[in-house]
Design a protein around this motif. Structure first.
Motif, PDB file in Angstrom:
ATOM      1  N   LEU A 152       0.811  -1.164  -0.025  1.00 16.61           N
ATOM      2  CA  LEU A 152       0.140   0.045   0.100  1.00 16.61           C
ATOM      3  C   LEU A 152       1.036   1.550  -0.037  1.00 16.61           C
ATOM      4  CD1 LEU A 152      -2.969  -0.849   2.326  1.00 16.61           C
ATOM      5  CD2 LEU A 152      -3.004  -0.805  -0.004  1.00 16.61           C
ATOM      6  N   HIS A 153       1.741   1.226   0.686  1.00 16.29           N
ATOM      7  CA  HIS A 153       2.769   2.419   0.801  1.00 16.29           C
ATOM      8  C   HIS A 153       3.749   2.492  -0.402  1.00 16.29           C
ATOM      9  CE1 HIS A 153       2.643   2.341   5.567  1.00 16.29           C
ATOM     10  NE2 HIS A 153       1.387   2.669   5.143  1.00 16.29           N
ATOM     11  N   ALA A 154       3.687   1.698  -1.106  1.00  9.64           N
ATOM     12  CA  ALA A 154       4.254   1.829  -2.458  1.00  9.64           C
ATOM     13  C   ALA A 154       3.718   2.322  -3.791  1.00  9.64           C
ATOM     14  CB  ALA A 154       4.827   0.505  -2.969  1.00  9.64           C
ATOM     15  N   LEU A 155       2.332   2.512  -3.489  1.00 15.79           N
ATOM     16  CA  LEU A 155       1.535   3.033  -4.495  1.00 15.79           C
ATOM     17  C   LEU A 155       1.680   4.527  -4.882  1.00 15.79           C
ATOM     18  CD1 LEU A 155      -2.126   1.732  -3.282  1.00 15.79           C
ATOM     19  CD2 LEU A 155      -0.762   0.890  -5.271  1.00 15.79           C
ATOM     20  N   PRO A 156       1.940   4.709  -6.253  1.00 11.45           N
ATOM     21  CA  PRO A 156       2.023   6.195  -6.603  1.00 11.45           C
ATOM     22  C   PRO A 156       1.062   6.988  -5.983  1.00 11.45           C
ATOM     23  CG  PRO A 156       1.616   4.697  -8.496  1.00 11.45           C
ATOM     24  CD  PRO A 156       1.828   3.827  -7.336  1.00 11.45           C
ATOM     25  N   VAL A 157       1.455   8.239  -5.287  1.00 17.89           N
ATOM     26  CA  VAL A 157       0.493   8.827  -4.959  1.00 17.89           C
ATOM     27  C   VAL A 157       0.072  10.085  -5.733  1.00 17.89           C
ATOM     28  CG1 VAL A 157       0.305  10.724  -2.830  1.00 17.89           C
ATOM     29  CG2 VAL A 157       1.407   8.806  -2.321  1.00 17.89           C
ATOM     30  N   GLU A 158       1.002  10.581  -6.540  1.00 21.76           N
ATOM     31  CA  GLU A 158       0.667  11.512  -7.297  1.00 21.76           C
ATOM     32  C   GLU A 158       0.029  10.970  -8.811  1.00 21.76           C
ATOM     33  OE1 GLU A 158       3.527  14.467  -7.653  1.00 21.76           O
ATOM     34  OE2 GLU A 158       3.587  14.818  -5.551  1.00 21.76           O
ATOM     35  N   PRO A 159      -1.008  11.586  -9.571  1.00 23.34           N
ATOM     36  CA  PRO A 159      -1.646  12.642  -9.036  1.00 23.34           C
ATOM     37  C   PRO A 159      -3.071  12.221  -8.403  1.00 23.34           C
ATOM     38  CG  PRO A 159      -2.180  12.224 -11.241  1.00 23.34           C
ATOM     39  CD  PRO A 159      -1.120  11.222 -10.978  1.00 23.34           C
ATOM     40  N   THR A 160      -3.246  10.841  -8.542  1.00 27.62           N
ATOM     41  CA  THR A 160      -4.608  10.683  -8.110  1.00 27.62           C
ATOM     42  C   THR A 160      -4.999  10.409  -6.575  1.00 27.62           C
ATOM     43  OG1 THR A 160      -4.970   9.343 -10.141  1.00 27.62           O
ATOM     44  CG2 THR A 160      -6.616   8.648  -8.316  1.00 27.62           C
ATOM     45  N   LEU A 161      -4.239   9.739  -5.945  1.00 23.79           N
ATOM     46  CA  LEU A 161      -4.348   9.673  -4.422  1.00 23.79           C
ATOM     47  C   LEU A 161      -3.937  10.920  -3.551  1.00 23.79           C
ATOM     48  CD1 LEU A 161      -2.801   6.043  -4.296  1.00 23.79           C
ATOM     49  CD2 LEU A 161      -5.342   6.704  -4.417  1.00 23.79           C
ATOM     50  N   LEU A 162      -2.986  11.944  -4.046  1.00 18.60           N
ATOM     51  CA  LEU A 162      -2.918  12.916  -3.399  1.00 18.60           C
ATOM     52  C   LEU A 162      -4.056  13.854  -2.976  1.00 18.60           C
ATOM     53  CD1 LEU A 162      -0.344  14.514  -2.366  1.00 18.60           C
ATOM     54  CD2 LEU A 162      -0.141  15.817  -4.353  1.00 18.60           C
ATOM     55  N   GLN A 163      -5.293  13.358  -4.160  1.00 25.13           N
ATOM     56  CA  GLN A 163      -6.471  14.256  -3.477  1.00 25.13           C
ATOM     57  C   GLN A 163      -7.114  14.000  -2.041  1.00 25.13           C
ATOM     58  OE1 GLN A 163      -9.314  13.741  -6.823  1.00 25.13           O
ATOM     59  NE2 GLN A 163      -7.776  12.729  -7.893  1.00 25.13           N
ATOM     60  N   LEU A 164      -6.373  12.661  -1.674  1.00 21.93           N
ATOM     61  CA  LEU A 164      -6.926  12.258  -0.386  1.00 21.93           C
ATOM     62  C   LEU A 164      -6.633  13.232   1.167  1.00 21.93           C
ATOM     63  CD1 LEU A 164      -6.855   8.321  -1.031  1.00 21.93           C
ATOM     64  CD2 LEU A 164      -8.802   9.856  -0.946  1.00 21.93           C
ATOM     65  N   GLY A 165      -5.651  13.953   0.992  1.00 24.88           N
ATOM     66  CA  GLY A 165      -5.099  14.495   2.135  1.00 24.88           C
ATOM     67  C   GLY A 165      -3.929  15.817   1.797  1.00 24.88           C
ATOM     68  N   LYS A 166      -3.650  16.248   2.847  1.00 30.16           N
ATOM     69  CA  LYS A 166      -2.536  17.027   2.712  1.00 30.16           C
ATOM     70  C   LYS A 166      -1.230  16.924   3.568  1.00 30.16           C
ATOM     71  CE  LYS A 166      -5.828  21.135   2.272  1.00 30.16           C
ATOM     72  NZ  LYS A 166      -6.057  22.396   2.633  1.00 30.16           N
ATOM     73  N   PRO A 167      -0.246  16.260   2.953  1.00 28.47           N
ATOM     74  CA  PRO A 167       0.926  15.513   3.763  1.00 28.47           C
ATOM     75  C   PRO A 167       1.857  16.578   4.511  1.00 28.47           C
ATOM     76  CG  PRO A 167       1.287  15.568   1.153  1.00 28.47           C
ATOM     77  CD  PRO A 167       0.009  15.885   1.565  1.00 28.47           C
ATOM     78  N   ASP A 168       1.887  17.825   4.020  1.00 30.79           N
ATOM     79  CA  ASP A 168       2.629  18.810   5.015  1.00 30.79           C
ATOM     80  C   ASP A 168       1.764  18.981   6.033  1.00 30.79           C
ATOM     81  OD1 ASP A 168       4.314  19.140   2.797  1.00 30.79           O
ATOM     82  OD2 ASP A 168       3.410  20.957   1.866  1.00 30.79           O
ATOM     83  N   GLY A 169       2.721  18.808   7.309  1.00 31.63           N
ATOM     84  CA  GLY A 169       2.156  19.118   8.679  1.00 31.63           C
ATOM     85  C   GLY A 169       1.372  17.807   9.113  1.00 31.63           C
ATOM     86  N   TYR A 170       1.389  16.688   8.616  1.00 33.44           N
ATOM     87  CA  TYR A 170       0.434  15.795   8.881  1.00 33.44           C
ATOM     88  C   TYR A 170       0.537  14.991  10.205  1.00 33.44           C
ATOM     89  CZ  TYR A 170      -2.017  11.225   8.679  1.00 33.44           C
ATOM     90  OH  TYR A 170      -2.912  10.207   9.119  1.00 33.44           O
TER      91      TYR A 170
END
Length: 348
Positions: free
Chosen positions: A147-165
């Motif tokens: 799961l952690h190896a799935l490419p985050v950009e661009p599709t999954l990045l819609q799910l949250g804001k990683p900065d300051g998580y």
């Protein structure tokens, strides 16, 4: 032979309006409605329509008081985005409804993935071998790495804001605890202080996070040789992957742990990896540094304690009649004490 997860009669006060539901879904008449008894959060039902089994998820009664929680639309969107990103070890989403006049709350429906879900209450009676448990515990860790190896950009990045998580998570769960607090529990205050003062620097790695990854949130094949699907994506987002590992470790009871912790997972059965072995395997398979994993483990314990506190608060207010919830205050105390001990000893 192992039996699949078996739904039972719908609990009193948690019935569905079957007529309105069938009209809304337009999939045909509903032949059967049952309820899955496991879980302490969202309510989960089996719908049989024609020859197809579906699963309906809705928030528990009284959940409106929990700001930001039990978002059915978001969970449906997560499943849809994962399918779009090419991840197939999930149920196929079918429909989402935000019209509360249908069954009294928002809900979504997905196709049921057939198979076995191992639950803490029943799995110890199955006589599973040490070899089987070793294989399954390793498969769990490897699936989390996947799961952690799935490419985050661009599709999954819609799910949250990683900065300051991490900062937002610590602040958010502390505030949720204060909002749901019913009793003075000094260990919870100690953990909140530790998490605030010992917060690690922001991890540059950004991955998909399941945030509730454990045995009873995966579907296995009948012979336990294959992990077919990952369930319960309510808290999925993107951010520091070690937060996900820490949450999983907080569920990972060992043989020497207290009965309360062992009642929520089957990781204490012979053959399972230990918490430290889980961390080591994750590090080996992912290539990530887990040197500060204690912090994330303690955060997981704190978060789980807060979830129990929220559920207990609903029970104490009379918003749910499920008697399982009456003892959850003891769980809040137990997990917070475990967290303080981990900080004091520096061990998982």
């Amino acid at each position: 032979m192992l039996q699949p997860d078996v739904p039972t009669a719908v609990r009193a006060g948690e019935e569905l309006n079957e007529t309105a539901l069938a009209t809304y879904l337009s999939l045909g008449p509903i032949a059967r409605v049952a309820q899955f008894p496991g879980g302490y959060s969202n309510l989960t039902y089996l719908l049989t329509i024609g020859k197809t089994d579906y699963v309906l998820r809705r928030p528990p009664v009284g959940a409106k008081a929990i700001r930001g929680g039990h978002d059915m639309g978001r969970e449906f969107r997560v499943l849809s985005l994962l399918r779009e990103a090419g991840y197939t070890k999930i149920p196929k989403p079918v429909a989402y409804c935000d019209d509360e006049t249908v069954i009294g709350s928002p809900f979504y429906v997905m196709e049921r993935v057939p198979g076995v879900i191992l639950r803490a209450g029943s799995a110890p009676k199955l006589g599973l071998s040490e070899t089987t448990m070793r294989h399954l515990s390793e498969a769990l860790v490897d699936t989390l790495v996947e799961l952690h190896a799935l490419p985050v950009e661009p599709t999954l990045l819609q799910l949250g804001k990683p900065d300051g998580y991490v900062q937002r998570q610590v602040d958010g769960w502390r505030n949720r605890y204060l909002a749901a607090q019913t009793d003075d529990i000094p260990a919870m205050t100690t953990l909140a202080t530790y998490l605030t003062e010992q917060m690690p620097p922001q991890n540059p790695a950004v991955t998909l996070l399941h945030n509730d990854f454990k045995y009873d949130n995966v579907v296995l094949s009948d012979d336990l040789s294959e992990l077919r699907a990952v369930l319960d994506w309510e808290m999925c987002t993107v951010g520091d992957p070690l937060m996900d590992v820490g949450t999983s470790l907080s569920y990972w009871a060992e043989a020497g742990d207290d009965p309360f912790r062992k009642s929520f997972n089957l990781t204490w059965l012979p053959g399972n990896l230990t918490r430290q072995e889980v961390a080591n395997r994750y590090a080996d398979r992912s290539g990530r540094d887990v040197g500060n994993i204690l912090y994330y483990y303690v955060f997981g314990l704190f978060k789980n304690a807060v979830v129990m506190q929220q559920i207990y608060a609903r029970y104490k207010q009379g918003l749910t009649k499920d008697e399982r919830f009456a003892g959850l205050l003891a769980g809040v105390k137990a997990l917070s004490v475990v967290g303080v001990k981990a900080v004091e000893t520096g061990t998982l």
